[in-house]
Design an enzyme around this catalytic site. Structure first.
Site, mmCIF file in Angstrom:
data_model
loop_
_atom_site.group_PDB
_atom_site.id
_atom_site.type_symbol
_atom_site.label_atom_id
_atom_site.label_comp_id
_atom_site.label_asym_id
_atom_site.label_seq_id
_atom_site.Cartn_x
_atom_site.Cartn_y
_atom_site.Cartn_z
ATOM 1 N N HIS A 34 0.826 -1.247 -0.145
ATOM 2 C CA HIS A 34 0.021 0.047 0.259
ATOM 3 C C HIS A 34 0.811 1.049 -0.176
ATOM 4 O O HIS A 34 0.366 2.379 -0.051
ATOM 5 C CB HIS A 34 -0.941 0.102 1.140
ATOM 6 C CG HIS A 34 -1.609 1.156 1.228
ATOM 7 N ND1 HIS A 34 -2.181 2.031 0.174
ATOM 8 C CD2 HIS A 34 -2.749 1.587 2.186
ATOM 9 C CE1 HIS A 34 -2.978 2.815 0.538
ATOM 10 N NE2 HIS A 34 -3.289 2.667 1.855
ATOM 11 N N CYS A 35 2.190 1.147 0.212
ATOM 12 C CA CYS A 35 3.266 2.223 0.256
ATOM 13 C C CYS A 35 3.789 2.545 -0.992
ATOM 14 O O CYS A 35 3.930 3.798 -1.598
ATOM 15 C CB CYS A 35 3.832 2.176 1.558
ATOM 16 S SG CYS A 35 2.898 1.943 3.065
ATOM 17 N N ILE A 36 5.026 1.853 -0.941
ATOM 18 C CA ILE A 36 6.148 2.138 -1.779
ATOM 19 C C ILE A 36 5.515 2.654 -3.158
ATOM 20 O O ILE A 36 6.120 3.545 -3.969
ATOM 21 C CB ILE A 36 7.185 1.285 -2.047
ATOM 22 C CG1 ILE A 36 7.457 0.669 -0.433
ATOM 23 C CG2 ILE A 36 8.516 1.844 -2.447
ATOM 24 C CD1 ILE A 36 7.969 1.921 0.448
ATOM 25 N N ILE A 57 2.780 3.884 -4.272
ATOM 26 C CA ILE A 57 1.711 4.815 -4.259
ATOM 27 C C ILE A 57 2.201 6.359 -3.820
ATOM 28 O O ILE A 57 2.002 7.233 -4.433
ATOM 29 C CB ILE A 57 0.609 4.292 -3.517
ATOM 30 C CG1 ILE A 57 -0.177 3.014 -4.179
ATOM 31 C CG2 ILE A 57 -0.617 5.368 -3.239
ATOM 32 C CD1 ILE A 57 -1.206 2.375 -3.526
ATOM 33 N N ASP A 58 2.821 6.120 -2.548
ATOM 34 C CA ASP A 58 3.107 7.225 -1.865
ATOM 35 C C ASP A 58 3.818 8.328 -2.568
ATOM 36 O O ASP A 58 3.498 9.565 -2.430
ATOM 37 C CB ASP A 58 3.704 7.103 -0.426
ATOM 38 C CG ASP A 58 2.778 6.231 0.370
ATOM 39 O OD1 ASP A 58 1.625 5.709 -0.015
ATOM 40 O OD2 ASP A 58 3.291 5.527 1.610
#
Ligand SMILES: NC(=O)c1ccc[n+]([C@@H]2O[C@H](COP(=O)([O-])OP(=O)(O)OC[C@H]3O[C@@H](n4cnc5c(N)ncnc54)[C@H](O)[C@@H]3O)[C@@H](O)[C@H]2O)c1
Length: 437
Positions: free
Chosen positions: A270-272, A274-275
């Site tokens: 969910h992080c790398i 997208i953020d």
């Protein structure tokens, strides 16, 4: 002593956690085990029911821990948002995905802010933890909360503290990962820091909301860019006949100035993936390009295609075409030893293989069947591993290096193995069957 100081000193503050997912639940656990009362809020009624009956919703938090929190009365989950009125602090851990056009999808931040605004009480502390672009808390969240008629920094406290959860990491827990806190005012930062200090070992107060927001984004951009770099080097070194994993292991012996990052079949979670694009979007408002982020995104999103090409070449050596071949993908989760398949490169690999006419199955000890994702719905059920079934595939593609797999046994029984994670590094027999990708 103020009311807040008293509540912190006596640990009598009731903590609300809004959004009970991969981030929210570990946070609940830390506050509950520190002796505070925690009320968990979520819009997902199924999750609420499961948690209240003492069952966990994520693999690395065992049922026993949830059961204990519920039985001791430290934790209750609810979908009744009116109960937000009853808590002293609300820590918000809702998703921050991207839209179809790869722009920040702020719907969950917005809807949770609207919910809080409806029940906001004077003196409450509101902290957002969801990863987002710098400026979110001040520009988007504060005005929504202030639509309640209460003023941020005067009537209620507002802070941002990024979650640094690393699911499956055995060396660190939410409690032992230092927590960065930025407040709208010095007082907001102070109250939030002291509250977190009850449950988390080290607090790192920073001067503003924006510094705290930017800290998390920088951490993820750092990973995204470094992973892209090793992915590119993997492809270059492969042409030169050099093994990137051996190079990284050797470079890691340098005691300073080098941090190891590892190549793989693409980015997941969910992080790398997208953020970093949250910052790209915000930077555009300032007329600033984010070339490193764009380039890293380009390289990383190309990795599944590289893996497919390597798989086709490997099959070719066996006088086989990908079209019509039987392929077993090992590992669906985006990284080892977890059950999270959000943005997992395995999904894209399966789709690309299927598009090219391969017959694809998968196995993942933590994901018995696929569920609907933001963009994908594979509707697949995992296959059980056996000697006979492994031998029945033209190629076994290792996409996630789960520790539970016996790689020597897999190589022994498969006719061809494509390894995207160097999971077979310690396999001694049958190395000729292994192709690294
Ligand atoms: N998963 C990680 O490893 C990780 C690590 C660090 C930071 N983060 C960040 O933390 C945030 C949350 O991520 P996650 O992985 O826990 O997500 P998740 O999808 O696991 O959990 C989010 C929860 O929020 C609930 N929710 C959505 N809208 C709501 C609303 N309006 N009111 C109440 N509940 C609502 C959902 O039902 C869900 O249960 C994201 O911003 C993410 O980038 C995640």
């Amino acid at each position: 002593m103020t009311e807040w100081e008293n509540k912190i000193k006596n640990k009598s503050a009731t903590v609300g956690v809004l959004g009970l997912g991969y981030v929210g639940l570990p946070l609940v656990r830390e506050f509950a085990s520190a002796g505070l009362k925690v009320l968990g809020f979520d819009i997902d009624e199924k999750k609420i029911k499961k948690l209240n009956s003492g069952r966990s919703i994520i693999k690395h938090i065992p049922d026993s821990q949830v059961k204990k929190m519920v039985q001791t009365g430290r934790f209750t989950a609810t979908a009744n948002m009116a109960r937000l009125k009853k808590v002293d602090a609300i820590l918000v851990c809702v998703p921050t995905p991207l839209t179809e056009n790869r722009e920040p999808d702020m719907q969950f931040i917005r809807s949770s802010s609207e919910t809080i605004a409806k029940y906001l009480q004077p003196g409450q502390l509101i902290v957002f933890e969801s990863t987002t672009y710098p400026g979110t808390t001040r520009e988007l969240v504060a005005p929504i909360l202030e639509s309640s008629g209460l003023k941020a920094g005067r009537d209620f406290h507002l802070a941002y503290s990024p979650e640094r959860e690393d699911p499956g990491n055995k060396n660190f827990t939410t409690k032992t990962i230092p927590k960065v806190v930025g407040g709208l005012t010095v007082k907001c930062c102070d109250i939030a820091s002291r509250l977190y200090g009850l449950a988390i070992e080290k607090i790192v107060p920073v001067s503003s909301l924006e510094v705290a927001e930017a800290t998390k984004i920088v951490e993820n951009i750092y990973r995204c860019i470094n992973i892209a770099m090793v992915n590119e080097l993997k492809m270059v070194f492969e042409k030169m006949g050099i093994d990137i994993w051996e190079v990284i292991a050797a470079a890691s012996t340098k005691p300073f100035g080098f941090s190891a990052f590892y190549p793989g079949p693409g980015l997941g979670g969910h992080c790398i993936p997208i953020d970093p694009f949250y910052l790209t979007w915000k930077a555009r408002q300032y007329g600033m390009p984010t070339r490193f982020i764009e380039l890293a995104g380009e390289i990383n999103t190309n990795m599944p295609h590289y893996v497919i090409t390597k798989t086709m070449e490997a099959l070719n050596e066996h006088k086989k075409s990908l079209k019509g071949s039987k392929v077993l993908v090992l590992g669906l989760a985006y990284k080892k030893d977890i059950d999270d398949l959000r943005e997992s490169p395995s999904i894209e690999l399966i789709e690309l293989l299927s598009e090219k006419g391969a017959k694809v199955d998968y196995n993942d000890p933590y994901i018995p069947r696929t569920h609907r994702q933001r963009k994908h719905d594979l509707q697949m059920t995992g296959k059980k591993l056996s000697e006979k079934m492994l031998a029945g595939y033209d190629v076994v593609l290792i996409a996630t290096d789960h520790s539970d797999y016996d790689y020597q046994w897999i190589v022994k029984n498969a006719s061809l193995v494509v390894d995207t994670r160097n999971a077979t590094a310690d396999v001694r027999r049958g190395r000729k069957k292994i192709v690294k990708a």
